[in-house]
Design an enzyme around this catalytic site. Structure first.
Site, PDB file in Angstrom:
ATOM      1  N   ARG A 215      21.473  -0.948  -8.257  1.00 27.27           N
ATOM      2  CA  ARG A 215      22.227   0.246  -8.103  1.00 27.27           C
ATOM      3  C   ARG A 215      21.133   1.184  -7.148  1.00 27.27           C
ATOM      4  NH1 ARG A 215      23.979   4.939 -11.992  1.00 27.27           N
ATOM      5  NH2 ARG A 215      24.913   6.348 -10.513  1.00 27.27           N
ATOM      6  N   HIS A 216      21.956   1.857  -6.098  1.00 29.47           N
ATOM      7  CA  HIS A 216      20.997   2.769  -5.336  1.00 29.47           C
ATOM      8  C   HIS A 216      20.155   3.779  -6.101  1.00 29.47           C
ATOM      9  CE1 HIS A 216      23.611   6.281  -6.039  1.00 29.47           C
ATOM     10  NE2 HIS A 216      24.655   5.301  -6.277  1.00 29.47           N
ATOM     11  N   ASN A 222      23.789  12.569  -7.920  1.00 28.23           N
ATOM     12  CA  ASN A 222      23.704  12.235  -9.108  1.00 28.23           C
ATOM     13  C   ASN A 222      23.098  13.337  -9.976  1.00 28.23           C
ATOM     14  OD1 ASN A 222      22.469   8.820  -8.246  1.00 28.23           O
ATOM     15  ND2 ASN A 222      24.601   9.680  -8.805  1.00 28.23           N
ATOM     16  N   ARG A 263      23.430   6.128   0.733  1.00 32.70           N
ATOM     17  CA  ARG A 263      22.283   5.764  -0.441  1.00 32.70           C
ATOM     18  C   ARG A 263      22.202   4.535  -0.584  1.00 32.70           C
ATOM     19  NH1 ARG A 263      27.575   8.015  -1.994  1.00 32.70           N
ATOM     20  NH2 ARG A 263      28.828   7.135  -3.761  1.00 32.70           N
ATOM     21  N   GLU A 288      31.763   2.891  -3.080  1.00 30.59           N
ATOM     22  CA  GLU A 288      31.978   3.243  -4.426  1.00 30.59           C
ATOM     23  C   GLU A 288      33.420   3.589  -4.411  1.00 30.59           C
ATOM     24  OE1 GLU A 288      31.348   2.676  -7.096  1.00 30.59           O
ATOM     25  OE2 GLU A 288      30.088   4.358  -8.284  1.00 30.59           O
ATOM     26  N   HIS A 357      26.860   0.473  -6.001  1.00 31.14           N
ATOM     27  CA  HIS A 357      27.041   1.650  -6.951  1.00 31.14           C
ATOM     28  C   HIS A 357      27.661   1.383  -8.453  1.00 31.14           C
ATOM     29  CE1 HIS A 357      27.355   3.967  -3.022  1.00 31.14           C
ATOM     30  NE2 HIS A 357      27.866   2.725  -2.499  1.00 31.14           N
TER      31      HIS A 357
HETATM   32  O1  F6P Z   1      28.475   9.217 -10.361  1.00 29.69           O
HETATM   33  C1  F6P Z   1      28.173   8.204  -9.704  1.00 29.69           C
HETATM   34  C2  F6P Z   1      29.324   7.335  -9.398  1.00 29.69           C
HETATM   35  O2  F6P Z   1      28.981   6.210  -8.449  1.00 29.69           O
HETATM   36  C3  F6P Z   1      30.626   7.991  -8.644  1.00 29.69           C
HETATM   37  O3  F6P Z   1      30.601   8.214  -7.146  1.00 29.69           O
HETATM   38  C4  F6P Z   1      31.767   7.198  -9.191  1.00 29.69           C
HETATM   39  O4  F6P Z   1      32.921   8.255  -9.219  1.00 29.69           O
HETATM   40  C5  F6P Z   1      31.221   6.951 -10.643  1.00 29.69           C
HETATM   41  O5  F6P Z   1      29.821   6.802 -10.649  1.00 29.69           O
HETATM   42  C6  F6P Z   1      31.977   5.933 -11.445  1.00 29.69           C
HETATM   43  O6  F6P Z   1      31.567   5.777 -12.746  1.00 29.69           O
HETATM   44  P1  F6P Z   1      32.788   6.063 -13.878  1.00 29.69           P
HETATM   45  O7  F6P Z   1      33.635   5.278 -13.621  1.00 29.69           O
HETATM   46  O8  F6P Z   1      32.005   5.833 -14.983  1.00 29.69           O
HETATM   47  O9  F6P Z   1      33.299   7.770 -13.599  1.00 29.69           O
END
Ligand code: F6P
Length: 403
Positions: A215-216, A222, A263, A288, A357
């Site tokens: 993962r980046h 973040n 990223r 992502e 991601h």
């Molecule tokens: O927060 C980082 C991230 O990669 C967001 O861009 C993405 O919406 C999310 O994580 C995905 O994780 P989850 O499905 O648990 O919200």
């Protein structure tokens, strides 16, 4: 009595023949079978290392000298395969374009008492083919040319092969394979072929020698718990990228696949720089999850300003689709397509790296694990560890490794 077989690869350049040959060779080897690949391209690069032997004109059917040299290379490989099989070898894989009936007749005549199995590789996916051509254009044999000239030269070489291409038709024991989709399009098997069940299994199975799923590093978003966007790495994220580069410095990584976001590329760059020769290929399929109207918001903001989103997503996270965005379920096809590109382009090299991601990596990991869909959106995807994945017909390994 040992069971012997000659596998003959057939197809235009850049259609995934060598990848398929290597995948077959390694799996049969793991089964305890004595197998060897005889690759005409490699032999040509070793014997005729001058620039002329990689120029497109070398492959013109009108170039007598080029034709003679290529026939000679084919003869040398045939002789070596004969010796190998006489000395206890069991499976010889003849890896070359073998596009003419005449060439295939000479192969059949060289092994009169052994069964031959022809595997013709097609690839109907234009995008993957294009990416494969670009990848080949930076290979060593084209190093004296600019990438544009190399691509031009390679396309011309393919056109020469196309002009003499005679697809398999009358040969006994032939399989037509889509090497991008890993599927068998046609089978015409008339003899009882040794290892045939295994061969079919290998053609259709994805084998992963070492996949490093990273993962980046940490981003500004973040840190603020914001989702989506195209934020850059923080100082900590850059330090994580450098730590990864250090960690992988002695592991050969020929290609790093990323998404189109800054990223992932910022994380991949120092890793690639520490390698001898490593290219970064950005695939939009690994972008992502798109959070639609929630892009750029924090989870807390979503709960406050869009409680209906938070309420609906919670109990049904896999199938929930963000308004004007995506959901895990709707990402399935594109992520799988990205993975197909990775395996097609990676040339069955020992190591593959993907820098992705959180949500995308969960989808990638789950395509190797049979996990219930409700569990997928919660798979742990930290930024200080990566997943090491190995899948072959004998074992499956998943480990979370700190760096
Ligand atoms: O927060 C980082 C991230 O990669 C967001 O861009 C993405 O919406 C999310 O994580 C995905 O994780 P989850 O499905 O648990 O919200």
């Amino acid at each position: 009595m040992k069971r012997k077989l000659v596998i003959v690869m057939v197809g235009l350049p850049a259609r995934g023949k060598s990848t398929m040959a290597r995948k077959l060779g390694r799996t049969l080897e793991l089964d305890g079978i004595r197998v060897r690949i005889f690759n005409n391209g490699e032999l040509r690069r070793r014997l005729a290392s001058d620039e002329n032997a990689s120029s497109s004109e070398f492959f013109s059917p009108a170039n007598e000298r080029g034709k003679e040299l290529r026939e000679q290379i084919s003869r040398i490989n045939i002789e070596q395969a004969q010796t190998f099989l006489q000395e206890g070898g069991e499976v010889a894989i003849m890896d070359a374009s073998n596009v003419t009936r005449e060439r295939r007749r000479s192969l059949a005549a060289a092994f009169p008492s052994l069964p031959l199995c022809y595997i013709e590789c097609l690839n109907a996916d234009e995008e993957a083919l294009e990416a494969n051509l670009e990848r080949k254009a930076v290979l060593k044999e084209f190093r004296h040319l600019s990438p544009e000239k190399a691509l031009e030269s390679f396309l011309k070489r393919i056109a020469y092969y196309e002009s003499i291409y005679e697809p398999l038709d009358t040969e006994a024991n032939r399989i037509l394979v889509d090497s991008f989709d890993n599927c068998i399009l046609q089978e015409q098997i008339t003899d009882v072929l040794p290892y045939y069940d295994r061969i079919r299994d290998v053609i259709t199975t994805r084998i992963v020698r070492n996949l490093f799923l990273v993962r980046h590093g940490e981003t500004h978003f973040n840190r603020e718990d914001r989702i989506g966007g195209d934020s850059e790495l923080t100082a900590k994220g850059l330090a994580q990228a450098n730590a990864l580069a250090e960690h992988f410095a002695t592991v050969r990584i020929p290609i790093i696949f990323t998404s189109n976001y800054v990223r992932t590329m910022q994380t991949a760059t120092p890793i690639a720089e520490r390698q001898d020769s490593c290219s970064i290929i950005a695939l939009p399929e690994f972008n992502e999850i798109h959070a639609g109207i929630c892009e750029g918001m924090t989870y807390e903001e979503i709960r406050r300003k869009m409680p209906h989103v938070a309420r609906a997503r919670g109990p049904n996270k896999y199938r929930y689709i963000y308004p004007e965005g995506e959901g895990y379920k709707t990402m399935e096809d594109r992520v799988h397509r990205g993975l197909k590109k990775v395996f097609f382009l990676n040339n069955y090299d020992e190591n593959i790296m993907i820098v992705g991601h959180r949500a995308v990596n969960r989808m990638i990991l789950s395509s190797f694990l049979t996990r219930q869909e409700e569990e997928v959106p919660y798979i742990y995807m930290p930024q200080d560890r990566y997943y090491h994945i190995q899948i072959d017909p004998h074992k499956r390994l998943f480990e979370l490794v700190p760096y």
